[in-house]
Design a protein around this motif. Structure first.
Motif, PDB file in Angstrom:
ATOM      1  N   PRO A  21       0.830  -1.215   0.000  1.00  0.00           N
ATOM      2  CA  PRO A  21       0.000   0.000   0.000  1.00  0.00           C
ATOM      3  C   PRO A  21       0.860   1.259   0.000  1.00  0.00           C
ATOM      4  CG  PRO A  21      -0.187  -1.181   2.103  1.00  0.00           C
ATOM      5  CD  PRO A  21       0.703  -1.991   1.215  1.00  0.00           C
ATOM      6  N   ALA A  22       0.251   2.369  -0.381  1.00  0.00           N
ATOM      7  CA  ALA A  22       0.969   3.638  -0.509  1.00  0.00           C
ATOM      8  C   ALA A  22       1.650   4.049   0.798  1.00  0.00           C
ATOM      9  CB  ALA A  22       0.012   4.734  -0.977  1.00  0.00           C
ATOM     10  N   ALA A  23       1.019   3.797   1.927  1.00  0.00           N
ATOM     11  CA  ALA A  23       1.612   4.173   3.226  1.00  0.00           C
ATOM     12  C   ALA A  23       2.910   3.397   3.472  1.00  0.00           C
ATOM     13  CB  ALA A  23       0.619   3.918   4.362  1.00  0.00           C
ATOM     14  N   ARG A  24       2.922   2.123   3.109  1.00  0.00           N
ATOM     15  CA  ARG A  24       4.132   1.307   3.295  1.00  0.00           C
ATOM     16  C   ARG A  24       5.224   1.741   2.323  1.00  0.00           C
ATOM     17  NH1 ARG A  24       4.425  -4.049   4.650  1.00  0.00           N
ATOM     18  NH2 ARG A  24       6.619  -3.493   4.632  1.00  0.00           N
ATOM     19  N   GLN A  78       6.998   5.664  -5.613  1.00  0.00           N
ATOM     20  CA  GLN A  78       6.061   6.521  -4.878  1.00  0.00           C
ATOM     21  C   GLN A  78       5.467   7.585  -5.802  1.00  0.00           C
ATOM     22  OE1 GLN A  78       7.729   9.135  -1.844  1.00  0.00           O
ATOM     23  NE2 GLN A  78       5.956   8.703  -0.512  1.00  0.00           N
ATOM     24  N   ALA A  79       6.301   8.211  -6.625  1.00  0.00           N
ATOM     25  CA  ALA A  79       5.812   9.235  -7.554  1.00  0.00           C
ATOM     26  C   ALA A  79       4.854   8.618  -8.585  1.00  0.00           C
ATOM     27  CB  ALA A  79       6.989   9.901  -8.267  1.00  0.00           C
ATOM     28  N   ASP A  85      -2.573   7.512  -9.096  1.00  0.00           N
ATOM     29  CA  ASP A  85      -3.607   7.380  -8.066  1.00  0.00           C
ATOM     30  C   ASP A  85      -3.841   5.902  -7.696  1.00  0.00           C
ATOM     31  OD1 ASP A  85      -5.340   8.577  -6.250  1.00  0.00           O
ATOM     32  OD2 ASP A  85      -7.078   8.297  -7.572  1.00  0.00           O
ATOM     33  N   TRP A  86      -2.738   5.174  -7.486  1.00  0.00           N
ATOM     34  CA  TRP A  86      -2.806   3.772  -7.076  1.00  0.00           C
ATOM     35  C   TRP A  86      -2.836   3.690  -5.557  1.00  0.00           C
ATOM     36  CZ3 TRP A  86       1.738   1.283 -10.284  1.00  0.00           C
ATOM     37  CH2 TRP A  86       1.397   1.265 -11.630  1.00  0.00           C
ATOM     38  N   SER A  87      -3.633   2.795  -5.025  1.00  0.00           N
ATOM     39  CA  SER A  87      -3.622   2.579  -3.577  1.00  0.00           C
ATOM     40  C   SER A  87      -2.579   1.531  -3.196  1.00  0.00           C
ATOM     41  CB  SER A  87      -5.003   2.141  -3.082  1.00  0.00           C
ATOM     42  OG  SER A  87      -5.397   0.955  -3.755  1.00  0.00           O
ATOM     43  N   THR A  88      -2.260   0.627  -4.129  1.00  0.00           N
ATOM     44  CA  THR A  88      -1.202  -0.367  -3.919  1.00  0.00           C
ATOM     45  C   THR A  88      -0.338  -0.429  -5.169  1.00  0.00           C
ATOM     46  OG1 THR A  88      -2.559  -2.188  -4.742  1.00  0.00           O
ATOM     47  CG2 THR A  88      -2.580  -1.826  -2.369  1.00  0.00           C
ATOM     48  N   TYR A  89       0.919  -0.815  -4.958  1.00  0.00           N
ATOM     49  CA  TYR A  89       1.852  -0.906  -6.080  1.00  0.00           C
ATOM     50  C   TYR A  89       1.700  -2.246  -6.778  1.00  0.00           C
ATOM     51  CZ  TYR A  89       6.193  -1.295  -8.741  1.00  0.00           C
ATOM     52  OH  TYR A  89       7.112  -1.475  -9.741  1.00  0.00           O
ATOM     53  N   GLY A  90       1.518  -2.189  -8.088  1.00  0.00           N
ATOM     54  CA  GLY A  90       1.442  -3.391  -8.913  1.00  0.00           C
ATOM     55  C   GLY A  90       2.540  -3.348  -9.958  1.00  0.00           C
TER      56      GLY A  90
END
Length: 182
Positions: A21-24, A78-79, A85-90
């Motif tokens: 997720p973006a926070a991680r 992250q950028a 506008d992704w909530s998780t990285y794929g």
């Protein structure tokens, strides 16, 4: 095949970041920032590296370079996430990362193929027999005449001669009559 620090960082971030997720990802950027700063500071510090210090690597400069590359890659991810506008990285949606991964795969396959070809050449060379032959004056004259008539060098005629050697059951070697040719 040796990967650059950037290649290693891109591969590690791609694997570690999958489904993150973006926070991680933000936490990973913060951790990489700290590690980059600490390894760079320890690298610049005068005196020997203390046992148990941050730089336990045999090459402190390599460790500092690795953290700088990871920091840059986490910031890129992250950028990308913010821009997309992704909530998780794929990783599969990361076109730049996917292109780099494909390039690394191609380079790895090329390196493996080159290595296999090198091993095959070495195996073939190990099976070759090279020798030096001293031929008496009379036989040497006959060899040079036969080579001259065939438009070959004496070495080429000898190679053809050796290629036609037959070894009998008793170990006797013989060559059937032949005419050297190109």
């Amino acid at each position: 095949m040796i990967w650059s620090s950037e290649d290693v960082a891109r591969d590690a971030v791609r694997r570690q970041g999958a489904g993150m997720p973006a926070a991680r990802v933000a936490e990973a950027v913060a951790q990489a920032t700290v590690r980059e700063r600490e390894t760079a500071e320890e690298l610049r510090s005068p005196g020997p590296v203390e046992p148990g210090g941050l730089v336990a690597s045999p090459d402190p400069a390599e460790l500092a370079e690795m953290w700088a590359a990871r920091h840059a890659e986490w910031r890129r991810v992250q950028a990308l996430m913010e821009a997309s506008d992704w909530s998780t990285y794929g990783p599969e949606g990361d076109s730049v990362g996917s292109a780099w991964a494909a390039e690394r795969t191609v380079r790895r396959e090329q390196a493996l193929a080159a290595h296999a070809a090198h091993l095959e050449r070495r195996r073939e060379a190990a099976e070759e027999v090279r020798g030096e032959v001293w031929v008496g004056a009379g036989a040497g004259r006959l060899l040079r005449q036969a080579a001259s008539r065939a438009g070959l060098t004496p070495q080429e005629v000898l190679a053809q001669l050796v290629g036609r050697v037959v070894v009998g059951e008793d170990g006797a070697m013989s060559v059937a009559p032949f005419i050297p040719s190109r």
